[in-house]
Design an enzyme around this catalytic site. Sequence first.
Site, PDB file in Angstrom:
ATOM      1  N   ASP A  50     -36.177 -62.445  65.816  1.00  0.00           N
ATOM      2  CA  ASP A  50     -35.420 -62.504  64.818  1.00  0.00           C
ATOM      3  C   ASP A  50     -33.842 -63.120  65.098  1.00  0.00           C
ATOM      4  O   ASP A  50     -33.656 -62.900  66.231  1.00  0.00           O
ATOM      5  CB  ASP A  50     -35.234 -61.374  63.860  1.00  0.00           C
ATOM      6  CG  ASP A  50     -36.639 -61.113  62.995  1.00  0.00           C
ATOM      7  OD1 ASP A  50     -37.174 -61.992  62.739  1.00  0.00           O
ATOM      8  OD2 ASP A  50     -36.700 -59.831  62.367  1.00  0.00           O
ATOM      9  N   LYS A  72     -34.428 -65.108  59.928  1.00  0.00           N
ATOM     10  CA  LYS A  72     -34.192 -65.265  58.395  1.00  0.00           C
ATOM     11  C   LYS A  72     -32.984 -64.968  58.155  1.00  0.00           C
ATOM     12  O   LYS A  72     -32.570 -63.608  58.242  1.00  0.00           O
ATOM     13  CB  LYS A  72     -35.392 -64.754  57.598  1.00  0.00           C
ATOM     14  CG  LYS A  72     -36.704 -65.193  58.108  1.00  0.00           C
ATOM     15  CD  LYS A  72     -37.811 -64.396  57.272  1.00  0.00           C
ATOM     16  CE  LYS A  72     -37.799 -64.878  55.890  1.00  0.00           C
ATOM     17  NZ  LYS A  72     -38.087 -66.125  55.415  1.00  0.00           N
ATOM     18  N   MET A 186     -28.692 -56.268  52.998  1.00  0.00           N
ATOM     19  CA  MET A 186     -28.747 -57.335  52.684  1.00  0.00           C
ATOM     20  C   MET A 186     -28.216 -57.465  51.259  1.00  0.00           C
ATOM     21  O   MET A 186     -28.719 -58.180  50.164  1.00  0.00           O
ATOM     22  CB  MET A 186     -29.967 -57.729  52.438  1.00  0.00           C
ATOM     23  CG  MET A 186     -30.797 -58.166  54.095  1.00  0.00           C
ATOM     24  SD  MET A 186     -32.534 -58.315  53.865  1.00  0.00           S
ATOM     25  CE  MET A 186     -33.236 -56.729  53.481  1.00  0.00           C
TER      26      MET A 186
END
Length: 267
Positions: A50, A72, A186
């Site tokens: 990641d 991502k 997030m």
Amino acid sequence: MTGFAKLDGLDFPQFDPGTVWLVGAGPGAPGLLTLLGYHALAQADAIVYDALVNPMLLDMARPEAERIPAGKRGGKPSPKQADISDTLVALAREGKRVLRLKGGDPFMFGRGGEEAGVLFRAGIRFRVVPGISSGLGGLAYAGIPVTHRDANHSVLFLTGHDETGDVTALDWDAIHRAAPVLVMFMSVKHLSTITARLMAAGRPAGESVAIVSNAALPQQSVIETTLGAVAGLCEIATPAIVVVGPASRHRAMLDWYAGDLRENPLG
């Protein structure tokens, strides 16, 4: 025999060709990787990693190991989740020992469950190696215990949006009532809307908010503010964890990661 040399004699699980290990890399500091994660790095033929994985961890892998970025990041071009999962299956079917290296913990908002499901349906054997979530370890590096007898006996972990990216569809009344401390992943993109929804649900404008950016790294920063003042913030560094509620009450005493302690890149 002393120190890490003792590890050479341990009977680590076999990392077989044609299998996938989903490993949590921790919140940022490479020193927070688990022993099983370190073992996987030493054995892997291919590493699918990641964007939030510390590059120092990749340096610990075998020189000949294939390194495949699969980061991502919100608002930036990113591989599709289906493509990442298909890559894991394809590499395993080539007979490689595949390490899926994920920031934090694979099963804590890391889509590790989705990837493991794909592997199961494809008939690929896998192992999950938990990691230290940024919602726990990252906050500890900021001097914020997610639970404390003097502050709270429960905590709610959540993301700042649903699977479509919509923040307004979440039941903020239920979230407000669920626990005195909310730890949000997030959530920076929609933070002004989130705080407005929480206040509309009944949280006071003066309630404490702590925003921990780049947790467990030398460049870690912490913003301490209130729900009512969040909308006035100009810029918040990402990645970031947002804590609402009294969890940061003791931070003045517990803010240990400072000064020369930040000079060691391992954490």
